[in-house]
Every structure is written in C-alpha cells, then in structure tokens.
Design an enzyme around this catalytic site. Sequence first.
Site, PDB file in Angstrom:
ATOM      1  N   LYS A 142       0.825  -1.214   0.000  1.00 11.36           N
ATOM      2  CA  LYS A 142       0.000   0.000   0.000  1.00 11.36           C
ATOM      3  C   LYS A 142       0.861   1.267   0.000  1.00 11.36           C
ATOM      4  O   LYS A 142       0.662   2.159  -0.816  1.00 11.36           O
ATOM      5  CB  LYS A 142      -0.935   0.024   1.231  1.00 11.36           C
ATOM      6  CG  LYS A 142      -1.883  -1.175   1.295  1.00 11.36           C
ATOM      7  CD  LYS A 142      -2.760  -1.128   2.532  1.00 11.36           C
ATOM      8  CE  LYS A 142      -2.006  -1.269   3.847  1.00 11.36           C
ATOM      9  NZ  LYS A 142      -1.374  -2.585   4.049  1.00 11.36           N
ATOM     10  N   ARG A 151      -9.969  -0.672   8.835  1.00 11.33           N
ATOM     11  CA  ARG A 151      -9.500  -2.035   9.086  1.00 11.33           C
ATOM     12  C   ARG A 151     -10.582  -2.883   9.741  1.00 11.33           C
ATOM     13  O   ARG A 151     -10.402  -4.087   9.902  1.00 11.33           O
ATOM     14  CB  ARG A 151      -8.267  -1.995   9.984  1.00 11.33           C
ATOM     15  CG  ARG A 151      -6.940  -1.777   9.237  1.00 11.33           C
ATOM     16  CD  ARG A 151      -5.945  -2.657   9.890  1.00 11.33           C
ATOM     17  NE  ARG A 151      -4.564  -2.665   9.503  1.00 11.33           N
ATOM     18  CZ  ARG A 151      -3.733  -1.673   9.256  1.00 11.33           C
ATOM     19  NH1 ARG A 151      -4.149  -0.446   9.271  1.00 11.33           N
ATOM     20  NH2 ARG A 151      -2.487  -1.893   8.998  1.00 11.33           N
ATOM     21  N   ARG A 206      11.689  -5.194   5.091  1.00  9.69           N
ATOM     22  CA  ARG A 206      11.337  -3.782   4.830  1.00  9.69           C
ATOM     23  C   ARG A 206      12.248  -2.842   5.610  1.00  9.69           C
ATOM     24  O   ARG A 206      12.566  -3.079   6.764  1.00  9.69           O
ATOM     25  CB  ARG A 206       9.881  -3.541   5.247  1.00  9.69           C
ATOM     26  CG  ARG A 206       9.497  -2.064   5.240  1.00  9.69           C
ATOM     27  CD  ARG A 206       8.000  -1.862   5.164  1.00  9.69           C
ATOM     28  NE  ARG A 206       7.258  -2.352   6.308  1.00  9.69           N
ATOM     29  CZ  ARG A 206       5.916  -2.333   6.379  1.00  9.69           C
ATOM     30  NH1 ARG A 206       5.185  -1.872   5.373  1.00  9.69           N
ATOM     31  NH2 ARG A 206       5.312  -2.801   7.435  1.00  9.69           N
ATOM     32  N   ARG A 218      11.044  -0.853  11.238  1.00 14.93           N
ATOM     33  CA  ARG A 218       9.967  -0.648  12.201  1.00 14.93           C
ATOM     34  C   ARG A 218       9.998  -1.736  13.268  1.00 14.93           C
ATOM     35  O   ARG A 218      10.211  -2.898  12.967  1.00 14.93           O
ATOM     36  CB  ARG A 218       8.607  -0.703  11.475  1.00 14.93           C
ATOM     37  CG  ARG A 218       8.248   0.606  10.814  1.00 14.93           C
ATOM     38  CD  ARG A 218       7.084   0.470   9.876  1.00 14.93           C
ATOM     39  NE  ARG A 218       5.942  -0.259  10.437  1.00 14.93           N
ATOM     40  CZ  ARG A 218       4.774  -0.392   9.810  1.00 14.93           C
ATOM     41  NH1 ARG A 218       4.588   0.148   8.635  1.00 14.93           N
ATOM     42  NH2 ARG A 218       3.795  -1.066  10.370  1.00 14.93           N
ATOM     43  N   ARG A 273       0.421  -9.587  13.885  1.00 15.34           N
ATOM     44  CA  ARG A 273      -0.163  -8.520  13.088  1.00 15.34           C
ATOM     45  C   ARG A 273      -0.853  -9.080  11.855  1.00 15.34           C
ATOM     46  O   ARG A 273      -1.945  -8.663  11.486  1.00 15.34           O
ATOM     47  CB  ARG A 273       0.955  -7.562  12.697  1.00 15.34           C
ATOM     48  CG  ARG A 273       0.475  -6.212  12.357  1.00 15.34           C
ATOM     49  CD  ARG A 273       1.571  -5.199  12.612  1.00 15.34           C
ATOM     50  NE  ARG A 273       1.978  -4.604  11.377  1.00 15.34           N
ATOM     51  CZ  ARG A 273       3.143  -4.798  10.771  1.00 15.34           C
ATOM     52  NH1 ARG A 273       4.041  -5.606  11.299  1.00 15.34           N
ATOM     53  NH2 ARG A 273       3.426  -4.189   9.674  1.00 15.34           N
TER      54      ARG A 273
HETATM   55  P1  ADP Z   1       1.134  -2.053   7.788  1.00 18.02           P
HETATM   56  O1  ADP Z   1       2.259  -1.319   7.111  1.00 18.02           O
HETATM   57  O2  ADP Z   1       1.575  -3.268   8.450  1.00 18.02           O
HETATM   58  O3  ADP Z   1      -0.076  -2.195   6.938  1.00 18.02           O
HETATM   59  P2  ADP Z   1       0.313   0.228   9.347  1.00 18.02           P
HETATM   60  O4  ADP Z   1       1.503   1.096   9.220  1.00 18.02           O
HETATM   61  O5  ADP Z   1      -0.885   0.516   8.513  1.00 18.02           O
HETATM   62  O6  ADP Z   1       0.757  -1.270   9.107  1.00 18.02           O
HETATM   63  O7  ADP Z   1      -0.155   0.164  10.856  1.00 18.02           O
HETATM   64  C1  ADP Z   1       0.753  -0.077  11.921  1.00 18.02           C
HETATM   65  C2  ADP Z   1      -0.045  -0.195  13.210  1.00 18.02           C
HETATM   66  O8  ADP Z   1      -0.790   1.028  13.437  1.00 18.02           O
HETATM   67  C3  ADP Z   1      -1.096  -1.292  13.236  1.00 18.02           C
HETATM   68  O9  ADP Z   1      -0.545  -2.536  13.622  1.00 18.02           O
HETATM   69  C4  ADP Z   1      -2.072  -0.745  14.296  1.00 18.02           C
HETATM   70  O10 ADP Z   1      -1.588  -0.930  15.616  1.00 18.02           O
HETATM   71  C5  ADP Z   1      -2.062   0.747  14.008  1.00 18.02           C
HETATM   72  N1  ADP Z   1      -3.114   1.113  13.025  1.00 18.02           N
HETATM   73  C6  ADP Z   1      -2.927   1.620  11.768  1.00 18.02           C
HETATM   74  N2  ADP Z   1      -4.104   1.799  11.147  1.00 18.02           N
HETATM   75  C7  ADP Z   1      -5.080   1.409  12.009  1.00 18.02           C
HETATM   76  C8  ADP Z   1      -6.504   1.331  11.952  1.00 18.02           C
HETATM   77  N3  ADP Z   1      -7.183   1.702  10.852  1.00 18.02           N
HETATM   78  N4  ADP Z   1      -7.152   0.869  13.040  1.00 18.02           N
HETATM   79  C9  ADP Z   1      -6.495   0.500  14.149  1.00 18.02           C
HETATM   80  N5  ADP Z   1      -5.155   0.521  14.268  1.00 18.02           N
HETATM   81  C10 ADP Z   1      -4.440   0.969  13.214  1.00 18.02           C
HETATM   82  P1  ADP Z   2       2.145  -1.899   3.227  1.00 22.13           P
HETATM   83  O1  ADP Z   2       2.117  -0.393   3.226  1.00 22.13           O
HETATM   84  O2  ADP Z   2       0.963  -2.501   2.509  1.00 22.13           O
HETATM   85  O3  ADP Z   2       2.369  -2.501   4.576  1.00 22.13           O
HETATM   86  P2  ADP Z   2       4.741  -1.584   1.861  1.00 22.13           P
HETATM   87  O4  ADP Z   2       4.435  -0.710   0.696  1.00 22.13           O
HETATM   88  O5  ADP Z   2       5.422  -0.961   3.019  1.00 22.13           O
HETATM   89  O6  ADP Z   2       3.395  -2.353   2.334  1.00 22.13           O
HETATM   90  O7  ADP Z   2       5.582  -2.830   1.334  1.00 22.13           O
HETATM   91  C1  ADP Z   2       6.062  -3.833   2.238  1.00 22.13           C
HETATM   92  C2  ADP Z   2       7.491  -4.226   1.845  1.00 22.13           C
HETATM   93  O8  ADP Z   2       7.476  -4.971   0.628  1.00 22.13           O
HETATM   94  C3  ADP Z   2       8.419  -3.044   1.588  1.00 22.13           C
HETATM   95  O9  ADP Z   2       9.715  -3.407   1.999  1.00 22.13           O
HETATM   96  C4  ADP Z   2       8.349  -2.837   0.067  1.00 22.13           C
HETATM   97  O10 ADP Z   2       9.553  -2.272  -0.450  1.00 22.13           O
HETATM   98  C5  ADP Z   2       8.150  -4.262  -0.437  1.00 22.13           C
HETATM   99  N1  ADP Z   2       7.266  -4.358  -1.613  1.00 22.13           N
HETATM  100  C6  ADP Z   2       6.179  -3.584  -1.915  1.00 22.13           C
HETATM  101  N2  ADP Z   2       5.590  -3.997  -3.052  1.00 22.13           N
HETATM  102  C7  ADP Z   2       6.312  -5.069  -3.496  1.00 22.13           C
HETATM  103  C8  ADP Z   2       6.208  -5.962  -4.635  1.00 22.13           C
HETATM  104  N3  ADP Z   2       5.231  -5.818  -5.551  1.00 22.13           N
HETATM  105  N4  ADP Z   2       7.124  -6.950  -4.743  1.00 22.13           N
HETATM  106  C9  ADP Z   2       8.103  -7.096  -3.805  1.00 22.13           C
HETATM  107  N5  ADP Z   2       8.262  -6.301  -2.719  1.00 22.13           N
HETATM  108  C10 ADP Z   2       7.385  -5.303  -2.555  1.00 22.13           C
END
Ligand code: ADP
Ligand code: ADP
Length: 217
Positions: free
Chosen positions: A13, A88, A127, A161, A172
């Site tokens: 994302k 979520r 990541r 992170r 998670r």
């Molecule tokens: P990821 O990159 O794993 O998708 P995020 O960066 O979106 O994770 O979120 C990291 C953490 O922030 C989550 O594990 C949760 O604790 C909190 N968080 C983010 N978005 C939400 C949401 N919409 N509702 C509740 N908690 C959230």
């Molecule tokens: P999210 O925001 O959904 O948690 P991220 O954009 O942070 O996901 O991506 C998670 C990890 O995977 C990062 O280290 C990113 O560089 C890598 N990544 C993202 N898209 C791809 C893909 N299509 N193929 C391989 N690695 C990816």
Amino acid sequence: MNLILMGLPGAGKGTQAEKIVVKYPIAHISTGDMFRAAMANGTELGKQAKSYMDQGQLVPDEVTEGLVKERLQEPDTESGYMLDGFPRTIAQAEALTDITAELNKPLDAVINIDVDPKILADRLSARYICKTCGATYNKLYHNPKVEGTCDRCGGHEFFQRDDDKPETVQNRLQVNIEMNTPLLDFYADRKLLYTVNGDQDIDAVFAEIEKILAAMA
Ligand code: ADP
Ligand code: ADP
Ligand code: ZN
C-alpha cells in the site's frame, strides 16, 4: 478522486501510494504513519496508540476514527484523498461512510492489493524505511538505485519498524487476515471494489492500478 488502498500488512500500500501521488495530486493519509509520527512526537495520541502498536494489535476504533475525521477536514483533501491502512474493521468502514457523507467527500473506489499471505512475513522482515522522508525499501526486492542513498530525498539513514520484527509480524498478520474478508465484502456489495494482483513486481502492480484510475478520471 477519493480512494481507499486496501491490502494486508506488506501488500504494498505505502509503496503504491508513493507512486500514485506523483501522478495524482491527492492527499495520502496513512493511519499507521500518523500513529508513528504521534509516537515519535510523544503526543497524547501517540501514548494511547503505543501499547497497541507494540503488540501488533489494532488501536481502538474511536481513537482511529476521530483521527481520520480530523484529517479529512484538512484543505489538501479538497483535490481528493487516498486512505492507506484505514478502515480495518467494519465499524471503521461504517464510520467512514458517515464521515464522508457529512463532509461531502464520497468514495470513488477501493483498490485491493491482493497478495498471498504466505509471502508477507518475509517481505515485512526485509522492509526498511528512509529516516528523513519515509520512503519504503526492501532488502530483497527494492533497494535504492545508489546503495545507501534514498531515491526520493538523498538521505543516508534508514530504520526498521519495531513491529516488523518477527515477534510481532505473525500476530499482526493474523489480526488483519481475519478482518480483511468482511471488509472486502462490504465494499464489493457497494460496487466500489477493484482488485489488483499484488504478487507481481512493483511496476507491474502500479500499471494495473493506473488502468483503474485512468478509467475513472
Ligand atoms: P502495515 O504497514 O503493516 O499495513 P500500518 O503502518 O498501517 O501497518 O499500521 C501499523 C499499526 O498502526 C497497526 O498494527 C495498528 O496498531 C495501528 N493502526 C494503523 N491503522 C489502524 C486502523 N485503521 N485501526 C487500528 N489501528 C491501526
Ligand atoms: P504496506 O504499506 O501494505 O504494509 P509496503 O508498501 O510498506 O506495504 O511494502 C512492504 C514491503 O514490501 C516493503 O519493503 C516494500 O519495499 C516491499 N514491496 C512492496 N511492493 C512489493 C512488490 N510488488 N514486490 C516485492 N516487494 C514489494
Ligand atoms: Zn528519503
């Protein structure tokens, strides 16, 4: 253009959002980034969120919904917004329907980045993020063009992170997998859902997203 980017943690994302905002002038709203910034700044919100995030649990709905409602009233959302990491839960999705109706900023599309959950733990453990600008990289799949130098801002410092460490990743993913299907059904029922194959390289995923956005614009 008002969008939601959906997908499990690690689906891509943030990575796709970085590419979308280069082409479309819309506000990227990541609840995870907002919570991390609040924690780093030691605000009240950050203190509330910390204990949940440290365990890979969701922050309570009321807290998160309040944050999004305030953010959607900022002027930069007038040209459109892209929510990343929200909603979520079904409760959050219902709250969002009310918020966007009240602010007269209805959703146009929900883009779901679909990835086999089996590969996500490995992606997340690899990541790393630019300390200066937040750009996302991956030790296995996506390193900066010049080693050790951020493509976007030229920064040289990176971090991992805390919640990407193996102890929290599994929890998670589990928490999110269970909540994901009902949310996809929620938006499919409302004819807003578009799914892209997130199991391809980053540029191929972006090409699929661009097609959807071009058809909407
Ligand atoms: P990821 O990159 O794993 O998708 P995020 O960066 O979106 O994770 O979120 C990291 C953490 O922030 C989550 O594990 C949760 O604790 C909190 N968080 C983010 N978005 C939400 C949401 N919409 N509702 C509740 N908690 C959230
Ligand atoms: P999210 O925001 O959904 O948690 P991220 O954009 O942070 O996901 O991506 C998670 C990890 O995977 C990062 O280290 C990113 O560089 C890598 N990544 C993202 N898209 C791809 C893909 N299509 N193929 C391989 N690695 C990816
Ligand atoms: Zn950077």
